[in-house]
Design a protein around this motif. Structure first.
Motif, short mmCIF file in Angstrom:
data_model
loop_
_atom_site.label_atom_id
_atom_site.label_comp_id
_atom_site.label_asym_id
_atom_site.label_seq_id
_atom_site.Cartn_x
_atom_site.Cartn_y
_atom_site.Cartn_z
N SER A 221 0.83 -1.20 0.00
CA SER A 221 0.00 0.00 0.00
C SER A 221 0.87 1.25 0.00
N ALA A 222 0.25 2.36 -0.39
CA ALA A 222 0.96 3.63 -0.50
C ALA A 222 0.71 4.48 0.74
N GLU A 223 1.79 4.97 1.33
CA GLU A 223 1.65 5.79 2.53
C GLU A 223 0.79 7.03 2.27
N LEU A 224 0.91 7.61 1.09
CA LEU A 224 0.23 8.87 0.78
C LEU A 224 -0.92 8.70 -0.20
N GLY A 225 -1.31 7.46 -0.46
CA GLY A 225 -2.28 7.22 -1.52
C GLY A 225 -3.73 7.41 -1.15
N GLU A 226 -4.08 7.27 0.13
CA GLU A 226 -5.44 7.40 0.62
C GLU A 226 -6.40 6.36 0.04
N VAL A 227 -5.84 5.30 -0.54
CA VAL A 227 -6.68 4.26 -1.15
C VAL A 227 -6.91 3.11 -0.18
N VAL A 228 -5.89 2.73 0.57
CA VAL A 228 -5.97 1.62 1.53
C VAL A 228 -5.75 2.19 2.93
N SER A 229 -6.78 2.16 3.74
CA SER A 229 -6.68 2.68 5.11
C SER A 229 -6.20 1.59 6.06
N GLU A 230 -5.77 1.99 7.25
CA GLU A 230 -5.34 1.02 8.26
C GLU A 230 -6.50 0.11 8.66
N ASP A 231 -7.70 0.67 8.76
CA ASP A 231 -8.87 -0.15 9.11
C ASP A 231 -9.14 -1.20 8.03
N GLU A 232 -8.93 -0.82 6.77
CA GLU A 232 -9.15 -1.78 5.69
C GLU A 232 -8.09 -2.87 5.68
N VAL A 233 -6.86 -2.52 6.03
CA VAL A 233 -5.82 -3.54 6.16
C VAL A 233 -6.22 -4.54 7.23
N PHE A 234 -6.70 -4.04 8.36
CA PHE A 234 -7.12 -4.92 9.46
C PHE A 234 -8.25 -5.85 9.00
N GLU A 235 -9.19 -5.32 8.25
CA GLU A 235 -10.30 -6.14 7.77
C GLU A 235 -9.79 -7.22 6.81
N MET A 236 -8.83 -6.86 5.96
CA MET A 236 -8.25 -7.86 5.06
C MET A 236 -7.52 -8.95 5.83
N GLU A 237 -6.83 -8.56 6.88
CA GLU A 237 -6.11 -9.54 7.70
C GLU A 237 -7.07 -10.51 8.37
N LEU A 238 -8.25 -10.04 8.75
CA LEU A 238 -9.24 -10.94 9.33
C LEU A 238 -9.74 -11.94 8.29
N ALA A 239 -9.91 -11.48 7.07
CA ALA A 239 -10.40 -12.36 6.00
C ALA A 239 -9.32 -13.30 5.50
N MET A 240 -8.05 -12.85 5.59
CA MET A 240 -6.91 -13.64 5.10
C MET A 240 -5.83 -13.63 6.18
N PRO A 241 -5.89 -14.52 7.15
CA PRO A 241 -4.96 -14.47 8.29
C PRO A 241 -3.48 -14.52 7.91
N GLY A 242 -3.13 -15.05 6.75
CA GLY A 242 -1.73 -15.13 6.36
C GLY A 242 -1.25 -13.92 5.58
N LEU A 243 -2.08 -12.89 5.45
CA LEU A 243 -1.73 -11.72 4.65
C LEU A 243 -0.46 -11.04 5.17
N THR A 244 0.42 -10.66 4.24
CA THR A 244 1.59 -9.83 4.55
C THR A 244 1.34 -8.45 3.96
N GLU A 245 1.58 -7.41 4.76
CA GLU A 245 1.35 -6.04 4.27
C GLU A 245 2.61 -5.20 4.45
N VAL A 246 2.93 -4.43 3.40
CA VAL A 246 4.05 -3.49 3.44
C VAL A 246 3.53 -2.16 2.93
N ARG A 247 3.82 -1.08 3.68
CA ARG A 247 3.41 0.26 3.26
C ARG A 247 4.64 1.00 2.76
N VAL A 248 4.57 1.54 1.55
CA VAL A 248 5.72 2.19 0.93
C VAL A 248 5.73 3.66 1.29
N ALA A 249 6.80 4.10 1.94
CA ALA A 249 6.92 5.47 2.42
C ALA A 249 7.03 6.46 1.26
N GLY A 250 6.40 7.61 1.45
CA GLY A 250 6.56 8.71 0.51
C GLY A 250 5.92 8.51 -0.84
#
Length: 277
Positions: A221-250
């Motif tokens: 996800s993009a740090e400045l993109g406003e497309v993927v929120s932290e709450d949405e990441v959490f929801e994805m992790e609940l649906a896919m417990p093995g999900l790996t997430e990396v947020r790209v700075a700047g």
């Protein structure tokens, strides 16, 4: 295209239409010994705009960058079906037509939603998904933060002959080379394809597909993109417990343009090799 990893551009007929692609790094002599990656760009980004990413991937993988229907040199017509179901079927049919046995998908924005919907059908050979800043909008959810009007304005300016300087207002930090390729790509986009796909961003329930993904998934996800929120990441992790997430700075939504090396580093070894220069 001068990079030594570029092999050719080509077309196949799959799911009943002409699908155009750029091919990097998979020379016949060693294709069988390299993993295959299919890159699926976003809403108004034909394959040519992602060629610089394909070149880097081609140093490590047998890499195909697709023109989604209605973009680039793939089949385009106001009469075509541009709904998500069909776009996902295009991707699965492309892999089947090439007889790919072991393939991963890297999808950006709309391309990530296509990848999710295609993977939920569990096509043969698909073994990994990398989702790049996917819009997680849908019925009853936060709307996609970008506007259709801006996308159409960009396409119309490109088609009217606006050069790099005419388009720089949209992407002031991009290099002339990258912006020129992007402008040329925008001019190939069918407006009806973009409108239909954009409407689907808010109408299609992509979250219903998440529990059906049975392959490893990397979310970038993009740090400045406003497309993927932290709450949405959490929801994805609940649906896919093995999900790996990396947020790209700047980086904004167009991550490889805003922080190219950070984009490659975000993959780590997820695809089977690091994306070293």
């Amino acid at each position: 295209m001068t990079d030594s990893t570029f092999l050719h551009d080509g077309t196949v007929t799959a799911n009943g239409i002409r699908q155009h692609f750029l091919h990097f790094g998979g020379a016949d002599g060693y294709r069988a010994h390299r993993d295959t990656v299919i890159i699926v760009p976003g809403l108004a980004s034909p394959a040519a705009t992602w060629a610089f990413v394909g070149e880097r991937f081609g140093r490590h993988f047998d890499t195909y960058v697709l023109d989604i229907r209605g973009r680039g040199q793939s089949e385009s017509s106001p009469a075509l079906d541009y709904r998500l179901d069909t776009l996902a079927a295009d991707l699965d049919a492309f892999a089947a037509e090439l007889q790919l046995q072991h393939w991963a998908v890297v999808g950006h924005s709309l391309g990530a939603r296509i990848a999710i919907h295609a993977a939920a059908r569990q096509p043969p050979g698909l073994h990994k998904l990398a989702l790049i800043d996917p819009p997680l909008s849908g019925p009853g959810r936060r709307a996609y933060p970008q506007t259709l009007e801006r996308a159409l304005e960009s396409i119309r300016l490109a088609k009217s002959g606006a050069g790099v300087e005419g388009m720089r207002v949209f992407h002031p930090a991009w290099s002339d080379e990258r912006l020129a390729a992007y402008v040329q790509g925008l001019a190939t986009c069918d407006e009806s394809a973009v409108v239909a796909a954009f409407e689907g961003l808010n109408a299609d329930d992509i979250h219903a597909d998440l529990p059906e993904l049975h392959v490893p998934v990397l979310l970038i996800s993009a740090e400045l993109g406003e497309v993927v929120s932290e709450d949405e990441v959490f929801e994805m992790e609940l649906a896919m417990p093995g999900l790996t997430e990396v947020r790209v700075a700047g980086a904004g939504h167009m991550i490889p343009w805003d922080n190219e090396e950070g984009f490659y580093e975000a993959f780590g070894g997820f695809l089977g090799a690091t994306l070293d220069p």
